[in-house]
Design a protein around this motif. Structure first.
Motif, PDB file in Angstrom:
ATOM      1  N   ASN A 189      45.657  52.672  48.125  1.00  0.00           N
ATOM      2  CA  ASN A 189      46.787  52.759  47.204  1.00  0.00           C
ATOM      3  C   ASN A 189      46.754  51.725  46.086  1.00  0.00           C
ATOM      4  OD1 ASN A 189      47.364  50.513  48.736  1.00  0.00           O
ATOM      5  ND2 ASN A 189      49.060  51.450  49.851  1.00  0.00           N
ATOM      6  N   LYS A 190      45.557  51.250  45.780  1.00  0.00           N
ATOM      7  CA  LYS A 190      45.354  50.357  44.639  1.00  0.00           C
ATOM      8  C   LYS A 190      44.162  50.873  43.835  1.00  0.00           C
ATOM      9  CE  LYS A 190      46.801  46.198  47.176  1.00  0.00           C
ATOM     10  NZ  LYS A 190      46.365  44.864  47.645  1.00  0.00           N
ATOM     11  N   SER A 191      44.228  50.737  42.527  1.00  0.00           N
ATOM     12  CA  SER A 191      43.078  51.114  41.705  1.00  0.00           C
ATOM     13  C   SER A 191      41.992  50.059  41.865  1.00  0.00           C
ATOM     14  CB  SER A 191      43.484  51.221  40.239  1.00  0.00           C
ATOM     15  OG  SER A 191      43.766  49.938  39.701  1.00  0.00           O
ATOM     16  N   ARG A 192      40.777  50.421  41.470  1.00  0.00           N
ATOM     17  CA  ARG A 192      39.669  49.449  41.540  1.00  0.00           C
ATOM     18  C   ARG A 192      39.971  48.232  40.679  1.00  0.00           C
ATOM     19  NH1 ARG A 192      39.097  53.934  44.610  1.00  0.00           N
ATOM     20  NH2 ARG A 192      36.945  54.436  45.172  1.00  0.00           N
ATOM     21  N   GLN A 193      40.640  48.465  39.538  1.00  0.00           N
ATOM     22  CA  GLN A 193      40.975  47.345  38.659  1.00  0.00           C
ATOM     23  C   GLN A 193      42.016  46.439  39.295  1.00  0.00           C
ATOM     24  OE1 GLN A 193      39.475  46.560  35.510  1.00  0.00           O
ATOM     25  NE2 GLN A 193      40.480  44.668  36.175  1.00  0.00           N
ATOM     26  N   GLU A 194      42.985  47.024  39.986  1.00  0.00           N
ATOM     27  CA  GLU A 194      44.004  46.225  40.668  1.00  0.00           C
ATOM     28  C   GLU A 194      43.380  45.364  41.761  1.00  0.00           C
ATOM     29  OE1 GLU A 194      48.147  48.799  40.359  1.00  0.00           O
ATOM     30  OE2 GLU A 194      46.609  49.457  41.782  1.00  0.00           O
ATOM     31  N   ILE A 195      42.422  45.935  42.474  1.00  0.00           N
ATOM     32  CA  ILE A 195      41.720  45.165  43.515  1.00  0.00           C
ATOM     33  C   ILE A 195      40.935  44.018  42.888  1.00  0.00           C
ATOM     34  CG2 ILE A 195      39.949  45.258  45.306  1.00  0.00           C
ATOM     35  CD1 ILE A 195      40.737  48.228  45.703  1.00  0.00           C
ATOM     36  N   ALA A 196      40.260  44.318  41.780  1.00  0.00           N
ATOM     37  CA  ALA A 196      39.484  43.294  41.077  1.00  0.00           C
ATOM     38  C   ALA A 196      40.389  42.154  40.603  1.00  0.00           C
ATOM     39  CB  ALA A 196      38.749  43.921  39.898  1.00  0.00           C
ATOM     40  N   ASP A 197      41.537  42.508  40.034  1.00  0.00           N
ATOM     41  CA  ASP A 197      42.474  41.484  39.554  1.00  0.00           C
ATOM     42  C   ASP A 197      43.021  40.653  40.707  1.00  0.00           C
ATOM     43  OD1 ASP A 197      42.150  42.373  36.966  1.00  0.00           O
ATOM     44  OD2 ASP A 197      43.971  43.589  36.939  1.00  0.00           O
ATOM     45  N   GLU A 198      43.270  41.299  41.828  1.00  0.00           N
ATOM     46  CA  GLU A 198      43.828  40.603  42.984  1.00  0.00           C
ATOM     47  C   GLU A 198      42.873  39.559  43.535  1.00  0.00           C
ATOM     48  OE1 GLU A 198      45.350  41.750  47.492  1.00  0.00           O
ATOM     49  OE2 GLU A 198      45.521  43.226  45.885  1.00  0.00           O
ATOM     50  N   PHE A 199      41.579  39.857  43.493  1.00  0.00           N
ATOM     51  CA  PHE A 199      40.589  38.943  44.062  1.00  0.00           C
ATOM     52  C   PHE A 199      39.858  38.104  43.011  1.00  0.00           C
ATOM     53  CE2 PHE A 199      40.351  42.300  47.547  1.00  0.00           C
ATOM     54  CZ  PHE A 199      41.199  41.578  48.393  1.00  0.00           C
ATOM     55  N   GLY A 200      40.168  38.312  41.736  1.00  0.00           N
ATOM     56  CA  GLY A 200      39.521  37.532  40.691  1.00  0.00           C
ATOM     57  C   GLY A 200      38.048  37.849  40.535  1.00  0.00           C
ATOM     58  N   ILE A 201      37.690  39.130  40.687  1.00  0.00           N
ATOM     59  CA  ILE A 201      36.296  39.557  40.544  1.00  0.00           C
ATOM     60  C   ILE A 201      36.213  40.689  39.521  1.00  0.00           C
ATOM     61  CG2 ILE A 201      35.679  38.892  42.896  1.00  0.00           C
ATOM     62  CD1 ILE A 201      36.042  41.749  43.783  1.00  0.00           C
ATOM     63  N   GLN A 202      34.990  41.094  39.183  1.00  0.00           N
ATOM     64  CA  GLN A 202      34.802  42.186  38.243  1.00  0.00           C
ATOM     65  C   GLN A 202      35.024  43.534  38.937  1.00  0.00           C
ATOM     66  OE1 GLN A 202      34.180  41.808  34.920  1.00  0.00           O
ATOM     67  NE2 GLN A 202      34.440  39.615  35.311  1.00  0.00           N
ATOM     68  N   ARG A 203      35.529  44.507  38.164  1.00  0.00           N
ATOM     69  CA  ARG A 203      35.756  45.836  38.734  1.00  0.00           C
ATOM     70  C   ARG A 203      34.449  46.427  39.267  1.00  0.00           C
ATOM     71  NH1 ARG A 203      38.246  50.723  35.177  1.00  0.00           N
ATOM     72  NH2 ARG A 203      36.341  50.285  34.011  1.00  0.00           N
ATOM     73  N   TYR A 204      33.346  46.162  38.576  1.00  0.00           N
ATOM     74  CA  TYR A 204      32.045  46.668  39.023  1.00  0.00           C
ATOM     75  C   TYR A 204      31.724  46.168  40.430  1.00  0.00           C
ATOM     76  CZ  TYR A 204      27.004  47.179  39.429  1.00  0.00           C
ATOM     77  OH  TYR A 204      25.750  47.481  39.893  1.00  0.00           O
ATOM     78  N   SER A 205      32.120  44.930  40.729  1.00  0.00           N
ATOM     79  CA  SER A 205      31.849  44.366  42.057  1.00  0.00           C
ATOM     80  C   SER A 205      32.594  45.131  43.144  1.00  0.00           C
ATOM     81  CB  SER A 205      32.250  42.885  42.105  1.00  0.00           C
ATOM     82  OG  SER A 205      31.492  42.132  41.175  1.00  0.00           O
ATOM     83  N   VAL A 206      33.790  45.622  42.800  1.00  0.00           N
ATOM     84  CA  VAL A 206      34.568  46.413  43.761  1.00  0.00           C
ATOM     85  C   VAL A 206      33.863  47.742  44.026  1.00  0.00           C
ATOM     86  CG1 VAL A 206      36.779  47.547  44.222  1.00  0.00           C
ATOM     87  CG2 VAL A 206      36.726  45.347  42.992  1.00  0.00           C
ATOM     88  N   PHE A 207      33.466  48.444  42.952  1.00  0.00           N
ATOM     89  CA  PHE A 207      32.743  49.714  43.095  1.00  0.00           C
ATOM     90  C   PHE A 207      31.477  49.517  43.929  1.00  0.00           C
ATOM     91  CE2 PHE A 207      35.197  51.035  39.336  1.00  0.00           C
ATOM     92  CZ  PHE A 207      35.515  52.341  39.686  1.00  0.00           C
ATOM     93  N   ARG A 208      30.732  48.478  43.597  1.00  0.00           N
ATOM     94  CA  ARG A 208      29.452  48.230  44.264  1.00  0.00           C
ATOM     95  C   ARG A 208      29.634  47.934  45.746  1.00  0.00           C
ATOM     96  NH1 ARG A 208      26.116  43.337  41.880  1.00  0.00           N
ATOM     97  NH2 ARG A 208      27.916  42.262  42.767  1.00  0.00           N
ATOM     98  N   GLN A 209      30.672  47.124  46.085  1.00  0.00           N
ATOM     99  CA  GLN A 209      30.862  46.756  47.482  1.00  0.00           C
ATOM    100  C   GLN A 209      31.343  47.936  48.311  1.00  0.00           C
ATOM    101  OE1 GLN A 209      29.938  43.705  48.899  1.00  0.00           O
ATOM    102  NE2 GLN A 209      30.121  45.162  50.593  1.00  0.00           N
ATOM    103  N   LEU A 210      32.247  48.749  47.755  1.00  0.00           N
ATOM    104  CA  LEU A 210      32.707  49.931  48.471  1.00  0.00           C
ATOM    105  C   LEU A 210      31.549  50.899  48.706  1.00  0.00           C
ATOM    106  CD1 LEU A 210      36.139  50.595  46.706  1.00  0.00           C
ATOM    107  CD2 LEU A 210      35.797  49.844  49.068  1.00  0.00           C
ATOM    108  N   ALA A 211      30.707  51.055  47.677  1.00  0.00           N
ATOM    109  CA  ALA A 211      29.547  51.939  47.807  1.00  0.00           C
ATOM    110  C   ALA A 211      28.584  51.417  48.866  1.00  0.00           C
ATOM    111  CB  ALA A 211      28.834  52.065  46.459  1.00  0.00           C
TER     112      ALA A 211
END
Length: 238
Positions: A189-211
């Protein structure tokens, strides 16, 4: 949206829906709507509206009032010298904005607060709020409990930001979401960008880690729907 200011000074003028919105704040826990109406009728306050995208407060500005969110949504975050942004908290109905800094020696806001969805707050002058908690034992203890919980939230946030790797952050987030939704198959229930902002990381890092989690067989991703296939593997990877 036009800014609206309402001064409430008489219990007869207290709108029932307004009382219900105020009652959502944990400050008024275990108080009846009648108690809340009587309490707020003798407390100077006004409502103030903010438009989506508006700046509520800039980091460094002084906390001069107690603002209780009645509706809408706000986002509190920090920016570093490099421009890196970290989302600290989402504020919604019932939340008090920056409660831990209201009576601090330095009342400077540590975060910038932006309005994410049209919002309304109940604004109580600081002196009036102090008199309120001085006179009402139930409110006083509710405020103390609220501050203690806020301190725990900040400690948890600091731990996640400073001590966990990206894998650990996202892995823990998935377990937390599964726990809250009561199933290993849940909605992200959070966008990839929201997750990135929450953890102080790049959105690409979220996509890459989930993948990466999915490639390893720990999770299955179908749009916003995620299923934890192997909790042990996800925990070991995180």
């Amino acid at each position: 949206m036009k800014k609206l200011y309402i001064c409430i000074v008489n219990v007869k003028k207290m709108d029932e829906k307004l009382i219900q919105k105020i009652a959502a704040c944990k400050l008024f826990r275990e108080m009846s709507e009648k108690e809340i109406g009587l309490t707020m009728a003798t407390t100077p306050f006004r409502t103030k509206c903010f438009d989506k995208g508006e700046l509520y407060a800039l980091a460094g500005s002084e906390c001069r009032n107690v603002d209780i969110v009645l509706s809408g949504k706000m986002m509190a975050g920090m920016s570093g010298p490099s421009g890196k942004f970290v989302k600290v908290a989402t504020l919604s109905r019932g939340d008090i904005i920056a409660p831990a800094y209201l009576f601090a020696n330095d009342r400077s806001m540590p975060v910038t607060v932006m309005v994410e969805a049209d919002a309304t707050v109940a604004r109580i002058p600081l002196d009036s709020f102090k008199a309120l908690v001085d006179q009402n034992e139930k409110l006083r203890w509710n405020f103390i409990t609220l501050l203690s919980n806020f301190n725990g939230f900040l400690s948890h946030k600091l731990h996640n930001l400073s001590l966990l790797s990206v894998k650990e952050k996202i892995g823990k987030m998935l377990f937390d979401m599964a726990k809250r939704q009561g199933s290993n198959s849940f909605i992200l229930n959070k966008s990839r960008q929201e997750i990135a902002d929450e953890f102080g990381i790049q959105r690409y890092s979220v996509f890459r880690q989930l993948a990466e989690f999915q490639d390893q067989g720990a999770i299955k991703i179908e749009g916003k729907h995620i299923t934890i296939l192997d909790p042990k593997l996800l925990r070991n990877q995180g």
